[in-house]
Design a protein around this motif. Structure first.
Motif, PDB file in Angstrom:
ATOM      1  N   TYR A  87      23.488  10.551   4.003  1.00 23.10           N
ATOM      2  CA  TYR A  87      23.080   9.822   4.876  1.00 23.10           C
ATOM      3  C   TYR A  87      24.455   8.234   4.508  1.00 23.10           C
ATOM      4  O   TYR A  87      25.287   8.415   5.223  1.00 23.10           O
ATOM      5  CB  TYR A  87      22.237  10.182   5.661  1.00 23.10           C
ATOM      6  N   ARG A  88      23.114   7.594   4.401  1.00 26.67           N
ATOM      7  CA  ARG A  88      23.794   6.939   4.146  1.00 26.67           C
ATOM      8  C   ARG A  88      25.107   6.313   3.725  1.00 26.67           C
ATOM      9  O   ARG A  88      25.612   5.479   4.144  1.00 26.67           O
ATOM     10  CB  ARG A  88      22.930   5.436   3.177  1.00 26.67           C
ATOM     11  N   ALA A  89      25.653   6.425   2.350  1.00 26.75           N
ATOM     12  CA  ALA A  89      26.845   6.825   1.942  1.00 26.75           C
ATOM     13  C   ALA A  89      27.353   7.184   2.805  1.00 26.75           C
ATOM     14  O   ALA A  89      28.411   6.414   3.196  1.00 26.75           O
ATOM     15  CB  ALA A  89      26.814   6.901   0.926  1.00 26.75           C
ATOM     16  N   HIS A  90      27.126   8.499   3.768  1.00 27.17           N
ATOM     17  CA  HIS A  90      28.476   8.543   4.568  1.00 27.17           C
ATOM     18  C   HIS A  90      28.780   8.113   6.018  1.00 27.17           C
ATOM     19  O   HIS A  90      30.000   7.076   6.329  1.00 27.17           O
ATOM     20  CB  HIS A  90      28.263  10.278   5.471  1.00 27.17           C
ATOM     21  N   PHE A  91      27.522   7.010   6.052  1.00 30.11           N
ATOM     22  CA  PHE A  91      27.569   6.498   6.975  1.00 30.11           C
ATOM     23  C   PHE A  91      27.904   5.027   7.390  1.00 30.11           C
ATOM     24  O   PHE A  91      29.319   4.109   7.552  1.00 30.11           O
ATOM     25  CB  PHE A  91      26.612   5.808   7.828  1.00 30.11           C
ATOM     26  N   PHE A 103      19.379  -2.041   9.249  1.00 28.87           N
ATOM     27  CA  PHE A 103      20.293  -1.690  10.044  1.00 28.87           C
ATOM     28  C   PHE A 103      20.863  -0.653  10.097  1.00 28.87           C
ATOM     29  O   PHE A 103      21.432   0.560  10.301  1.00 28.87           O
ATOM     30  CB  PHE A 103      21.051  -2.727   9.734  1.00 28.87           C
ATOM     31  N   LEU A 104      21.049   0.219   8.584  1.00 27.25           N
ATOM     32  CA  LEU A 104      21.711   1.314   8.539  1.00 27.25           C
ATOM     33  C   LEU A 104      20.607   2.487   9.031  1.00 27.25           C
ATOM     34  O   LEU A 104      21.576   3.892   9.520  1.00 27.25           O
ATOM     35  CB  LEU A 104      21.432   1.437   6.906  1.00 27.25           C
ATOM     36  N   THR A 110      29.880 -14.125  12.177  1.00 30.95           N
ATOM     37  CA  THR A 110      31.196 -12.681  11.754  1.00 30.95           C
ATOM     38  C   THR A 110      30.829 -11.876  11.304  1.00 30.95           C
ATOM     39  O   THR A 110      31.037 -11.142  12.156  1.00 30.95           O
ATOM     40  CB  THR A 110      32.164 -13.383  12.006  1.00 30.95           C
ATOM     41  N   ALA A 111      30.673 -11.181  10.287  1.00 31.80           N
ATOM     42  CA  ALA A 111      30.449 -10.158   9.798  1.00 31.80           C
ATOM     43  C   ALA A 111      29.185  -9.589  10.407  1.00 31.80           C
ATOM     44  O   ALA A 111      28.920  -8.370  10.441  1.00 31.80           O
ATOM     45  CB  ALA A 111      29.965 -10.869   8.667  1.00 31.80           C
ATOM     46  N   ALA A 112      28.147 -10.145  10.522  1.00 34.54           N
ATOM     47  CA  ALA A 112      26.713  -9.452  11.358  1.00 34.54           C
ATOM     48  C   ALA A 112      27.882  -9.174  12.207  1.00 34.54           C
ATOM     49  O   ALA A 112      27.307  -7.772  12.982  1.00 34.54           O
ATOM     50  CB  ALA A 112      25.279 -10.085  11.354  1.00 34.54           C
ATOM     51  N   LEU A 113      28.425  -9.783  13.613  1.00 37.10           N
ATOM     52  CA  LEU A 113      28.806  -9.524  15.306  1.00 37.10           C
ATOM     53  C   LEU A 113      29.993  -7.803  14.778  1.00 37.10           C
ATOM     54  O   LEU A 113      29.915  -6.733  15.405  1.00 37.10           O
ATOM     55  CB  LEU A 113      29.166 -10.290  15.413  1.00 37.10           C
ATOM     56  N   SER A 114      30.333  -7.758  13.547  1.00 40.40           N
ATOM     57  CA  SER A 114      31.629  -6.510  13.111  1.00 40.40           C
ATOM     58  C   SER A 114      30.414  -5.732  13.296  1.00 40.40           C
ATOM     59  O   SER A 114      31.700  -4.643  13.168  1.00 40.40           O
ATOM     60  CB  SER A 114      32.800  -7.528  12.107  1.00 40.40           C
ATOM     61  N   LEU A 115      29.723  -5.639  12.049  1.00 40.70           N
ATOM     62  CA  LEU A 115      28.795  -5.157  11.700  1.00 40.70           C
ATOM     63  C   LEU A 115      28.927  -4.013  13.065  1.00 40.70           C
ATOM     64  O   LEU A 115      27.997  -2.543  13.476  1.00 40.70           O
ATOM     65  CB  LEU A 115      27.486  -5.247  10.308  1.00 40.70           C
ATOM     66  N   LYS A 116      27.662  -4.961  13.950  1.00 40.95           N
ATOM     67  CA  LYS A 116      27.221  -4.247  15.048  1.00 40.95           C
ATOM     68  C   LYS A 116      27.828  -3.357  16.163  1.00 40.95           C
ATOM     69  O   LYS A 116      28.077  -2.483  16.414  1.00 40.95           O
ATOM     70  CB  LYS A 116      26.139  -5.960  15.581  1.00 40.95           C
TER      71      LYS A 116
END
Length: 367
Positions: free
Chosen positions: A195-199, A135-136, A291-297
């Protein structure tokens, strides 16, 4: 960003396809196994030259074909781009933008950004760390060309080092190359971690408010990025991270030789998700983790818009049928603005949507 048209040849079950899309909602409907997901996969491939369900490009070439071609006309940054991908069995893929061949997939960054949500993503929280790394990686590759290049290089180095660790006992001379691989992996790994940390920092700002609205104010989402254990601040510069990674490698070198596995590096990173202070993976209900997965997207979509000042193309692959009516309504209300592609089995399921176009897919054809 808008996908104006798409042409496919020899891609999955599409012998030939030519379609023009609506700038708002595009409803792709039809029975199962007719090619709805393949259509969205082709659009997503033009954004990063990566597939969410194929490890190798050859898997996307039609079974009786030797090559496949994807061509999309895209409006982005006030310009029109024609992006092409040529896939062939036994040969390296070729990518083009406005007729100019690209050196690598990283050069696609910023031309077309997509956010893909498929049913498997509903289990993003419950799955292992590899799913959350994907995902990241998928998100950052579209925004940062340097990250895409570093990720590809790290993957190649990881495979080589794994072979060395696996075979060194039978071929001790392989160990002479190990230090060189460790150095290069640490250099690429430092970029990935940075880059991962900043995203994730941006996700930490965008995702909790969405989840709070989604849950009616009753739940608090929190995110934590975990990486190599001796790195206290993953937000540090790659130059500062490099010696820490080299030190971690040195301390795990014997363990790697003994286990014949690559134990040190960001290929073990994870994104930890908590709800109300408890691990969502361990304690969250099915509804909470969805809901958490939807929120991430949805947070990814908002980050892309803030970064580029244009909405990314949103691809919802049969995901609404997996949700209850409340979550369906929340998503449909939240995605106003930007171009959206939605697949489903029955056109009537989403007939309330306005300002769009419907396509019926049957047997790899639009009818």
């Amino acid at each position: 960003m808008i996908v104006r048209s798409l042409e496919l040849e020899g891609f999955r079950n599409y012998d030939r396809l030519a379609a023009e899309f609506h700038p708002q909602v595009n409803l792709i409907y039809g029975d199962n196994a007719q090619g709805k997901t393949n259509l969205l996969e082709a659009i997503a491939y033009l954004s990063s030259a990566r597939s969410h369900r194929a490890r190798y490009d050859r898997e996307m070439i039609g079974m009786d074909r030797t090559a496949a071609h994807i061509r999309g006309t895209i409006e982005s940054r006030g310009r029109t781009f024609v992006v092409e991908a040529q896939l062939a069995r036994g040969r390296t893929r070729k990518l083009f933008s406005n007729g100019v061949r690209l050196k690598n997939a990283g050069e696609l960054a910023g031309v077309l950004n997509t956010v893909l949500f498929c049913p498997e993503d509903l289990y993003l929280i419950r799955e292992g760390a590899a799913a959350r790394r994907r995902f990241l990686d998928s998100a950052i590759c579209q925004l940062r060309p340097r990250y895409a290049q570093a990720l590809a290089e790290y993957g190649r180095l990881y495979e080589h080092k794994t072979r060395i660790l696996r075979d060194w006992n039978e071929h001790p001379s392989l160990l002479s190359a190990l230090d060189d691989f460790d150095l290069r992996m640490a250099q690429m790994g430092a970029l990935l971690i940075h880059y991962r940390a900043h995203f994730v920092k941006r996700l930490q700002e965008a995702a909790p408010p969405i989840h709070r609205d989604f849950s009616g104010g009753g739940e608090e989402l929190s995110l934590t990025y975990t990486t190599v254990s001796n790195i206290p601040d993953p937000l540090a510069s790659p130059k500062e991270l490099l010696p820490l990674l080299l030190d971690h490698q040195a301390r795990h070198k014997q363990a790697e030789l003994d286990s014949r596995q690559c134990l040190s590096g960001p290929h073990k990173d994870d994104l930890l998700v908590d709800i109300n202070g408890l691990s969502a993976k361990t304690y969250g209900s099915q509804g909470q983790t969805r809901t958490a997965a939807l929120s991430l997207k949805l947070a990814q979509r908002e980050i892309f818009q803030a970064e580029t000042e244009e909405w990314p193309v949103l691809l919802l692959d049969d995901v609404l049928s997996e949700l209850d009516s409340r979550r369906q309504a929340f998503i449909l209300n939240r995605i106003r603005g930007g171009q959206v592609f939605i697949t489903c089995c029955e056109e009537e399921k989403l007939e309330g949507l306005e300002g769009g176009k419907a396509f019926h897919v049957q047997g790899g054809s639009l009818i």
